[in-house]
Design a protein around this motif. Sequence first.
Motif, PDB file in Angstrom:
ATOM      1  N   LEU A 116     -67.153  10.791  88.887  1.00 42.26           N
ATOM      2  CA  LEU A 116     -65.508  10.837  88.725  1.00 42.26           C
ATOM      3  C   LEU A 116     -65.279  11.996  89.847  1.00 42.26           C
ATOM      4  CD1 LEU A 116     -63.105  10.257  87.505  1.00 42.26           C
ATOM      5  CD2 LEU A 116     -63.196  11.945  85.751  1.00 42.26           C
ATOM      6  N   LEU A 117     -64.247  11.569  90.695  1.00 36.41           N
ATOM      7  CA  LEU A 117     -63.786  12.666  91.705  1.00 36.41           C
ATOM      8  C   LEU A 117     -62.293  12.850  91.433  1.00 36.41           C
ATOM      9  CD1 LEU A 117     -63.970  14.081  94.360  1.00 36.41           C
ATOM     10  CD2 LEU A 117     -63.589  12.122  95.758  1.00 36.41           C
ATOM     11  N   LEU A 118     -61.887  14.016  91.273  1.00 37.87           N
ATOM     12  CA  LEU A 118     -60.682  14.326  90.989  1.00 37.87           C
ATOM     13  C   LEU A 118     -59.878  15.163  92.209  1.00 37.87           C
ATOM     14  CD1 LEU A 118     -60.895  15.846  87.326  1.00 37.87           C
ATOM     15  CD2 LEU A 118     -60.357  13.536  88.106  1.00 37.87           C
ATOM     16  N   LEU A 119     -58.920  14.853  92.897  1.00 39.37           N
ATOM     17  CA  LEU A 119     -58.313  15.606  94.045  1.00 39.37           C
ATOM     18  C   LEU A 119     -56.927  15.961  93.787  1.00 39.37           C
ATOM     19  CD1 LEU A 119     -59.507  12.398  96.305  1.00 39.37           C
ATOM     20  CD2 LEU A 119     -60.409  14.673  96.575  1.00 39.37           C
ATOM     21  N   ASP A 120     -56.998  17.145  93.779  1.00 37.96           N
ATOM     22  CA  ASP A 120     -55.433  17.583  93.682  1.00 37.96           C
ATOM     23  C   ASP A 120     -54.464  18.132  94.938  1.00 37.96           C
ATOM     24  OD1 ASP A 120     -53.047  18.765  92.681  1.00 37.96           O
ATOM     25  OD2 ASP A 120     -53.915  20.344  91.446  1.00 37.96           O
ATOM     26  N   GLU A 121     -53.880  16.989  95.424  1.00 37.22           N
ATOM     27  CA  GLU A 121     -53.040  16.929  96.616  1.00 37.22           C
ATOM     28  C   GLU A 121     -53.868  17.582  97.779  1.00 37.22           C
ATOM     29  OE1 GLU A 121     -49.110  17.374  96.394  1.00 37.22           O
ATOM     30  OE2 GLU A 121     -48.776  17.867  94.521  1.00 37.22           O
ATOM     31  N   PRO A 122     -54.899  17.049  98.169  1.00 40.30           N
ATOM     32  CA  PRO A 122     -55.940  17.574  99.077  1.00 40.30           C
ATOM     33  C   PRO A 122     -55.574  17.725 100.413  1.00 40.30           C
ATOM     34  CG  PRO A 122     -56.812  15.271  98.462  1.00 40.30           C
ATOM     35  CD  PRO A 122     -55.213  15.673  97.637  1.00 40.30           C
ATOM     36  N   PHE A 123     -54.597  17.167 100.809  1.00 43.91           N
ATOM     37  CA  PHE A 123     -54.090  17.341 102.296  1.00 43.91           C
ATOM     38  C   PHE A 123     -52.856  17.986 102.330  1.00 43.91           C
ATOM     39  CE2 PHE A 123     -56.489  13.160 101.929  1.00 43.91           C
ATOM     40  CZ  PHE A 123     -57.729  13.935 101.984  1.00 43.91           C
ATOM     41  N   VAL A 124     -52.278  18.775 101.515  1.00 43.80           N
ATOM     42  CA  VAL A 124     -51.113  19.716 101.561  1.00 43.80           C
ATOM     43  C   VAL A 124     -51.212  20.580 102.602  1.00 43.80           C
ATOM     44  CG1 VAL A 124     -49.840  19.190  99.395  1.00 43.80           C
ATOM     45  CG2 VAL A 124     -51.278  20.844  99.478  1.00 43.80           C
ATOM     46  N   SER A 125     -50.180  21.259 103.303  1.00 43.98           N
ATOM     47  CA  SER A 125     -50.127  22.023 104.374  1.00 43.98           C
ATOM     48  C   SER A 125     -50.722  21.700 105.369  1.00 43.98           C
ATOM     49  CB  SER A 125     -50.599  23.346 103.663  1.00 43.98           C
ATOM     50  OG  SER A 125     -50.100  23.601 102.262  1.00 43.98           O
ATOM     51  N   LEU A 126     -51.222  20.645 105.931  1.00 39.71           N
ATOM     52  CA  LEU A 126     -51.746  20.397 106.988  1.00 39.71           C
ATOM     53  C   LEU A 126     -50.806  19.745 107.863  1.00 39.71           C
ATOM     54  CD1 LEU A 126     -55.184  18.532 105.523  1.00 39.71           C
ATOM     55  CD2 LEU A 126     -55.036  20.675 106.739  1.00 39.71           C
ATOM     56  N   ASP A 127     -50.715  19.807 109.061  1.00 39.80           N
ATOM     57  CA  ASP A 127     -49.898  19.162 110.097  1.00 39.80           C
ATOM     58  C   ASP A 127     -50.246  17.708 109.954  1.00 39.80           C
ATOM     59  OD1 ASP A 127     -51.706  18.426 112.703  1.00 39.80           O
ATOM     60  OD2 ASP A 127     -52.304  20.330 111.889  1.00 39.80           O
ATOM     61  N   GLN A 128     -49.041  16.903 110.352  1.00 38.31           N
ATOM     62  CA  GLN A 128     -49.193  15.362 109.996  1.00 38.31           C
ATOM     63  C   GLN A 128     -50.430  14.706 110.606  1.00 38.31           C
ATOM     64  OE1 GLN A 128     -47.849  13.506 107.824  1.00 38.31           O
ATOM     65  NE2 GLN A 128     -46.756  15.452 107.161  1.00 38.31           N
ATOM     66  N   PRO A 129     -50.636  14.923 111.986  1.00 37.89           N
ATOM     67  CA  PRO A 129     -51.915  14.185 112.656  1.00 37.89           C
ATOM     68  C   PRO A 129     -53.046  14.550 111.811  1.00 37.89           C
ATOM     69  CG  PRO A 129     -50.578  15.339 114.416  1.00 37.89           C
ATOM     70  CD  PRO A 129     -50.166  15.785 112.923  1.00 37.89           C
ATOM     71  N   THR A 130     -53.221  15.923 111.515  1.00 34.06           N
ATOM     72  CA  THR A 130     -54.434  16.457 110.849  1.00 34.06           C
ATOM     73  C   THR A 130     -54.630  15.638 109.486  1.00 34.06           C
ATOM     74  OG1 THR A 130     -54.458  18.497 111.987  1.00 34.06           O
ATOM     75  CG2 THR A 130     -55.967  18.231 109.979  1.00 34.06           C
ATOM     76  N   ALA A 131     -53.301  15.730 108.615  1.00 30.85           N
ATOM     77  CA  ALA A 131     -53.189  15.023 107.434  1.00 30.85           C
ATOM     78  C   ALA A 131     -53.860  13.453 107.404  1.00 30.85           C
ATOM     79  CB  ALA A 131     -52.029  15.300 106.545  1.00 30.85           C
ATOM     80  N   TRP A 132     -53.316  12.668 108.404  1.00 32.29           N
ATOM     81  CA  TRP A 132     -53.578  11.488 108.642  1.00 32.29           C
ATOM     82  C   TRP A 132     -55.140  11.216 109.119  1.00 32.29           C
ATOM     83  CZ3 TRP A 132     -52.282   6.826 107.880  1.00 32.29           C
ATOM     84  CH2 TRP A 132     -52.500   5.695 108.806  1.00 32.29           C
ATOM     85  N   ARG A 133     -55.577  11.901 109.900  1.00 34.23           N
ATOM     86  CA  ARG A 133     -57.189  11.741 110.159  1.00 34.23           C
ATOM     87  C   ARG A 133     -57.987  12.051 109.072  1.00 34.23           C
ATOM     88  NH1 ARG A 133     -56.165  14.824 114.683  1.00 34.23           N
ATOM     89  NH2 ARG A 133     -57.195  16.527 113.991  1.00 34.23           N
TER      90      ARG A 133
END
Length: 245
Positions: free
Chosen positions: A146-163
């Motif tokens: 079981l993998l739990l992810l809590d907002e794992p991509f917050v505070s990243l710029d949009q292109p980085t978050a997308w990648r």
Amino acid sequence: MAALSVVVVRKRFPAVGAAPEKLVLHDLRFRVAAGETVAVLGPSGCGKTTLLNLIAGLDREFEGRIERPAGRLAFVFQEPRLLPWRTVEDNLRFVLDGVPDASARIRTALGEVELPEVGPVYASRLSLGMARRVALARALVVRPSLLLLDEPFVSLDQPTAWRLRLLLLELLARHRTTTLIVTHEPREAVMLADRILLLSAAPARLRAELAVPLSFDERREQARIEAVARALLPDLREPIAAEAA
Ligand SMILES: Nc1ncnc2c1ncn2[C@@H]1O[C@H](COP(=O)(O)OP(=O)(O)O)[C@@H](O)[C@H]1O
Ligand SMILES: [Mg+2]
């Protein structure tokens, strides 16, 4: 077959000093099937992190019942929480705790997050985007049930978050890990999840349960994600995150 079964009748935080008791989660029931990715989508402050802490067993003070799958659980926190004074490799070795093929598994996991060279680097030297990828590798290296992810991509710029979302999409498809991802970003939920549990503002209740009708390839196209997000979540123009205000 349910891998995870969650019943939270009530979760409240007790009164502290002048602050009154706070009811955070109320009558929340859902299941996650083996291999499924479910997103919990709700406004900031509605109780998403509280819910993950209950599911992870980090907080046992609640009324209800949670059944987790056998095997290891991995939790990617809202902040990467790496040990800064240790190398990346040591950060991963730490969670493997004596597994015989640890070195090979660490190499594979770092390769999977496209950071094959960072093993010897001190965690404090990583950019936030790299630290988030290492946190993901640290979660996957234990082969969690079981993998739990809590907002794992917050505070990243949009292109980085997308990648990074593309990378996670691929890794989840490859490993078929049962995954619960918590987010306040509707498009992130649509892109990654088979099913979305839409929560109300606190005390969080289940507002809706939405199946996401996108194939793996369609999930890699921003226009498709946008179209489905608007169809599934009609109040998207008033961002869901603003409901807490
Ligand atoms: N230990 C705590 N004691 C009292 N209140 C808390 C505690 N942890 C969280 N809260 C409150 O519970 C609510 C939900 O918090 P949280 O689960 O962090 O929301 P989210 O992750 O959805 O942003 C918030 O109002 C928060 O202030
Ligand atoms: Mg949170």
